[in-house]
Enzyme design. Structure first.
Site, short mmCIF file in Angstrom:
data_model
loop_
_atom_site.label_atom_id
_atom_site.label_comp_id
_atom_site.label_asym_id
_atom_site.label_seq_id
_atom_site.Cartn_x
_atom_site.Cartn_y
_atom_site.Cartn_z
N ASN A 82 0.82 -1.23 0.00
CA ASN A 82 0.00 0.00 0.00
C ASN A 82 0.85 1.27 0.00
OD1 ASN A 82 0.75 -0.52 2.64
ND2 ASN A 82 -1.19 0.16 3.53
N GLU A 180 3.89 -3.91 12.49
CA GLU A 180 2.81 -2.94 12.26
C GLU A 180 1.71 -3.72 11.54
OE1 GLU A 180 3.00 -0.12 13.51
OE2 GLU A 180 5.15 0.29 13.68
N CYS A 214 -3.42 1.27 6.87
CA CYS A 214 -3.76 0.60 8.13
C CYS A 214 -4.32 1.59 9.15
CB CYS A 214 -2.56 -0.16 8.67
SG CYS A 214 -1.07 0.82 8.64
N GLU A 395 7.73 2.81 14.92
CA GLU A 395 8.57 3.33 13.85
C GLU A 395 8.61 4.85 13.98
OE1 GLU A 395 6.67 1.38 10.38
OE2 GLU A 395 8.48 0.15 10.34
#
Ligand code: ADP
Length: 414
Positions: A82, A180, A214, A395
């Site tokens: 994505n 993630e 997400c 992150e």
């Protein structure tokens, strides 16, 4: 890393075109991803200068103690389709800055940005063997990375299903993992806000990248007194969206990544229909002029849905498509219970002008990231990651590099 950053920055339009070609996203969104991704390289190149240990005050006289930081070792980075560019730079940059080497496996659906990044890393003089890209079968490559005892860390963005597999696969060699994973973000809209403004925020968050992020809003939780007004405003916003070819300058929404992505959205809408949901706009594939090659693409119209029950897939399942379902609440307590009524906890959003309420929700919503009157929450300065089944680790920010560093305690007897 600085030279790599500069070479990548100079190739902005090439990277945007590669991303649009491999993922279908509109060029404007590709440029946005580029900006966010290239900034990660710069941020972590700077963070490389701030890898610090601590001097400790030992309780026993005659002893001194301090900590050292060292790179975890070889890192396996596994990235999704994505954000084919920025998901790589936010993993590879902190790893290299920490002194690690990386074996990167980009998504088999979008391997081109990864290869271009690696080419520029080589031209920048990053030594051979520091950034290695392997493309091909996910299971074989993933299995090899997991089985290797030399690989000490897995950095992953993708589905919760694969995240669990990686966690399991990392157990025999006790690798560190940063994951993630999926989300199911609520956007809680209270009755005290300007509904038209809130609708813009909801659409920005819900439909970014055709709904394929997400942290996209998946469930709009709205106070019953403004439900209909918000629904109407959302429909109005959706009607401004132009679905089509990402290379066309007018396009504001591209296709979904593949047939499976669109099938998932269609199944979710069908489940909603069976349970009494109503589609106010969208709910189908767009029709392009006869003979247009766009009719072969995996497009889906921006969709607003109301009246779906909370046991429907529209509430329970991350759609990863351009779908915005609304659910009513009466009280703040009910809103919080609905927001937390999911195993996920990546992002959440709140629209309210009541400061006390906003701060109460900042405490009570179970999430890794919260936007208050704000839909764009990603920045290199801000820790990015989830709680519950949405993953482990962070992150970006000063915490992002710590994921790639080990800590060694040294105690000295004087
Ligand atoms: P998405 O739903 O975003 O496609 P996936 O979790 O399927 O998420 O994919 C994310 C990344 O994980 C991709 O690079 C994909 O190739 C990889 N992947 C998928 N299955 C496995 C596996 N069994 N082992 C290792 N990597 C995998």
């Amino acid at each position: 890393m600085r030279r790599w950053h500069d070479l990548v920055l100079a190739a902005k339009e090439d990277f945007a075109a590669i991303m649009t070609a491999e993922a279908g996203k509109p060029l404007a969104e590709a440029r946005g991803e580029f900006l966010s991704g290239v900034q990660s390289i710069e941020w972590f190149a700077e963070e490389a200068k701030r890898v610090e240990g601590e001097t400790l005050t030992h309780p026993i006289p005659g002893k001194k103690a301090f900590t050292l930081r060292s790179p975890v070792g070889v890192v396996g980075s596994i990235t999704p389709w994505n954000f084919p560019f920025s998901m790589i730079t936010r993993k590879v940059s902190p790893a290299i800055a920490a002194g690690c080497t990386v074996v990167l496996k980009p998504s088999e659906l979008t391997p081109l940005s990864a290869l271009a990044l690696a080419e520029l890393a080589q031209r920048a003089g990053i030594p051979d063997g520091v950034l290695n890209v392997v493309v091909g079968g996910a299971r074989e490559i993933g299995g090899t990375i997991l089985d290797s005892d030399v690989v000490r860390k897995i950095g992953f963005t993708g589905s919760t299903r694969v995240g669990r597999l990686l966690m399991e696969g990392a157990a025999p060699t006790v690798k560190r993992v940063s994951l993630e994973l999926g989300g199911n973000a609520p956007f809680v809209v209270f009755e005290d806000v300007d509904v038209a403004k809130a609708a813009k925020l909801v659409v920005a968050s819900s439909l970014r990248n055709s709904g394929q992020t997400c942290i996209c809003t998946n469930r709009v939780l709205v106070h019953e007194s403004v439900h209909d007004a918000l629904a109407e405003a959302l429909v109005e916003e959706c009607r401004k969206i132009v679905v089509g070819d990402g290379f066309d300058a007018n396009t504001t929404q591209g296709p979904l990544i593949n047939a499976a992505g669109r099938d998932k959205v269609e199944a979710q809408i069908a489940d909603g229909f069976r349970r009494g949901a109503r589609v106010l706009t969208g709910g189908k594939r767009p029709e392009f002029p006869e003979g247009s090659p766009l009719n072969n693409g995996y497009f889906y119209e921006p969709t607003v849905v109301v009246d779906a029950p909370v046991d429907s897939d529209l509430f329970r399942v991350e759609s990863f498509g351009p779908v915005t379902p609304l659910f009513k609440f009466k009280t703040e307590e009910e809103a919080v219970a609905l927001a937390n009524g999911t195993e996920f906890g990546l992002a959440a959003y709140v629209a309210t002008n009541d400061l006390s309420r906003a701060l109460r929700l900042a405490d009570s919503i179970e999430t890794g990231m919260l936007g208050i009157n704000e839909a764009a929450i990603t920045s290199y300065v801000a820790p990015f990651g989830g709680v519950k089944h949405s993953g482990l680790g962070r992150e970006h920010s000063k915490h992002g590099i710590a994921e790639y560093l080990d800590m060694k305690t040294v105690v000295i007897g004087l």
